[in-house]
Design an enzyme around this catalytic site. Structure first.
Site, mmCIF file in Angstrom:
data_model
loop_
_atom_site.group_PDB
_atom_site.id
_atom_site.type_symbol
_atom_site.label_atom_id
_atom_site.label_comp_id
_atom_site.label_asym_id
_atom_site.label_seq_id
_atom_site.Cartn_x
_atom_site.Cartn_y
_atom_site.Cartn_z
ATOM 1 N N ASP A 94 0.860 -1.269 0.098
ATOM 2 C CA ASP A 94 0.149 0.008 -0.066
ATOM 3 C C ASP A 94 0.887 1.278 -0.029
ATOM 4 O O ASP A 94 2.082 1.142 0.389
ATOM 5 C CB ASP A 94 -1.027 -0.064 1.417
ATOM 6 C CG ASP A 94 -1.595 1.205 1.489
ATOM 7 O OD1 ASP A 94 -2.158 1.689 0.460
ATOM 8 O OD2 ASP A 94 -1.620 1.807 2.431
ATOM 9 N N ASP A 141 -0.029 5.197 0.660
ATOM 10 C CA ASP A 141 -0.429 6.208 1.540
ATOM 11 C C ASP A 141 -0.389 5.505 3.136
ATOM 12 O O ASP A 141 -1.131 4.568 3.338
ATOM 13 C CB ASP A 141 -1.801 6.780 1.573
ATOM 14 C CG ASP A 141 -1.996 7.421 0.298
ATOM 15 O OD1 ASP A 141 -1.059 8.273 -0.127
ATOM 16 O OD2 ASP A 141 -2.878 7.211 -0.583
ATOM 17 N N ILE A 178 -9.930 3.832 1.542
ATOM 18 C CA ILE A 178 -11.301 3.891 0.916
ATOM 19 C C ILE A 178 -11.158 5.066 0.002
ATOM 20 O O ILE A 178 -10.456 5.997 0.104
ATOM 21 C CB ILE A 178 -12.329 4.474 2.069
ATOM 22 C CG1 ILE A 178 -12.178 3.740 3.336
ATOM 23 C CG2 ILE A 178 -13.714 4.596 1.393
ATOM 24 C CD1 ILE A 178 -12.835 2.451 3.194
ATOM 25 N N ASN A 207 -3.923 9.623 -7.003
ATOM 26 C CA ASN A 207 -2.454 10.324 -7.164
ATOM 27 C C ASN A 207 -1.433 9.512 -6.973
ATOM 28 O O ASN A 207 -0.359 10.138 -6.751
ATOM 29 C CB ASN A 207 -2.803 11.412 -5.832
ATOM 30 C CG ASN A 207 -3.827 12.444 -6.143
ATOM 31 O OD1 ASN A 207 -3.762 13.246 -7.178
ATOM 32 N ND2 ASN A 207 -4.862 12.264 -5.315
ATOM 33 N N ASP A 257 -1.647 -0.620 6.051
ATOM 34 C CA ASP A 257 -1.788 0.170 7.401
ATOM 35 C C ASP A 257 -3.507 0.132 7.651
ATOM 36 O O ASP A 257 -3.751 0.774 8.595
ATOM 37 C CB ASP A 257 -1.191 1.374 7.270
ATOM 38 C CG ASP A 257 -2.171 2.463 6.144
ATOM 39 O OD1 ASP A 257 -2.444 1.984 5.332
ATOM 40 O OD2 ASP A 257 -1.889 3.583 6.811
HETATM 41 C C1 BG6 Z 1 -5.718 5.739 0.074
HETATM 42 C C2 BG6 Z 1 -5.993 6.499 1.236
HETATM 43 O O1 BG6 Z 1 -4.516 5.328 -0.350
HETATM 44 O O2 BG6 Z 1 -6.249 6.640 -1.246
HETATM 45 C C3 BG6 Z 1 -7.288 7.083 1.353
HETATM 46 O O3 BG6 Z 1 -5.677 5.640 2.174
HETATM 47 C C4 BG6 Z 1 -8.083 7.979 -0.030
HETATM 48 O O4 BG6 Z 1 -7.468 7.997 2.380
HETATM 49 C C5 BG6 Z 1 -7.724 6.961 -1.166
HETATM 50 O O5 BG6 Z 1 -9.142 8.391 0.008
HETATM 51 C C6 BG6 Z 1 -7.965 7.589 -2.589
HETATM 52 O O6 BG6 Z 1 -6.965 8.574 -2.797
HETATM 53 P P1 BG6 Z 1 -6.817 9.814 -3.858
HETATM 54 O O7 BG6 Z 1 -5.579 10.340 -3.763
HETATM 55 O O8 BG6 Z 1 -7.329 8.885 -5.199
HETATM 56 O O9 BG6 Z 1 -8.016 10.765 -3.631
HETATM 57 MG MG MG Z 2 -2.701 3.186 3.477
#
Ligand code: BG6
Ligand code: MG
Length: 220
Positions: free
Chosen positions: A8, A10, A46, A117, A169
């Protein structure tokens, strides 16, 4: 036999959770909705749009689908401002050393992230080069706890899910790894001891765990 390690992003390789918090908080304050760090922790793994639903709760019906897409985009705009400041210094030498150590031991490495992202974060931190495959929010239609992102990561590595372990996590991520048939390694305090196959206090403990896991493959 080749083995895969799926990470993972983030909260495991980079600590962007606080940026997610600040961005959601800015939106929630504007909408006059309560939001705190503990609520933010429930959103780990999520998707953006599903996170918005959880934040809006019963106020979700006040907005059309198009309005909700705009709200999620607004949050993403705030979040991207933080991501712009990221650099290779946001990833510790220890994390890079662990990734190199795994490569040297013959593991194929992938990222399995719900984030759209993820490519930008990997580029800003110069982490892309460590991975054989990246599966992220741009490749899936169902977010964790659905196993789709990890199944894609295994597929991109050319490995069976059963030959892959996932480091996560988030509770949703551990559930996704288990649903996909992978070995689930939980990092930090997001899940109870019996929900994952293995638990780690931090990524620093991964090499010792891998060595132990390899030993038990040989002896079992
Ligand atoms: C996950 C995060 O990795 O990515 C979430 O733990 C987040 O908190 C999800 O909502 C989607 O991320 P993004 O960057 O596409 O808005
Ligand atoms: Mg994570």
């Amino acid at each position: 036999m080749k083995k895969g390690m799926i990470f993972d992003l983030d909260g495991v390789l980079v600590f962007t959770d606080h940026f997610h918090y600040l961005a959601w908080k800015k939106l929630a304050d504007r909408l006059n909705i309560e939001f705190n760090e503990s609520m933010n922790n429930q959103l780990r793994g999520i998707s953006r749009q599903d996170s918005l639903e959880l934040i809006l709760k019963e106020r979700s019906t006040d907005y059309s689908e198009a309005e909700k897409r705009k709200l999620a985009e607004e949050k993403n705009g705030y979040y991207r401002e933080f991501l712009q400041q990221m650099s290779p210094l946001d990833v510790s030498d220890e994390v890079r050393n662990i990734l190199r150590w795994l490569k040297g031991r013959g593991y194929q490495l992938a990222v399995g992230s719900s984030s759209k992202n993820a490519p930008f974060i990997l580029q800003r931190t110069q982490l892309s080069g460590y991975f054989d495959a990246v599966a992220d929010g741009n490749h899936i239609t169902r977010s964790k706890p659905d196993p789709e992102v990890f199944l894609k990561a295994a597929e991109y590595l050319g490995l069976s899910p059963f030959d892959c372990a996932v480091v996560e996590d988030a509770r949703a991520g551990i559930q996704a790894a288990k649903a996909g048939g992978m070995t689930a390694i939980a990092m930090g305090d997001a899940v109870g001891a019996n929900e994952a196959d293995y638990t780690l206090d931090s990524l620093s403990d991964l090499p010792a765990l891998i060595t132990k896991m390899e030993h038990s493959f040989k002896t079992s």
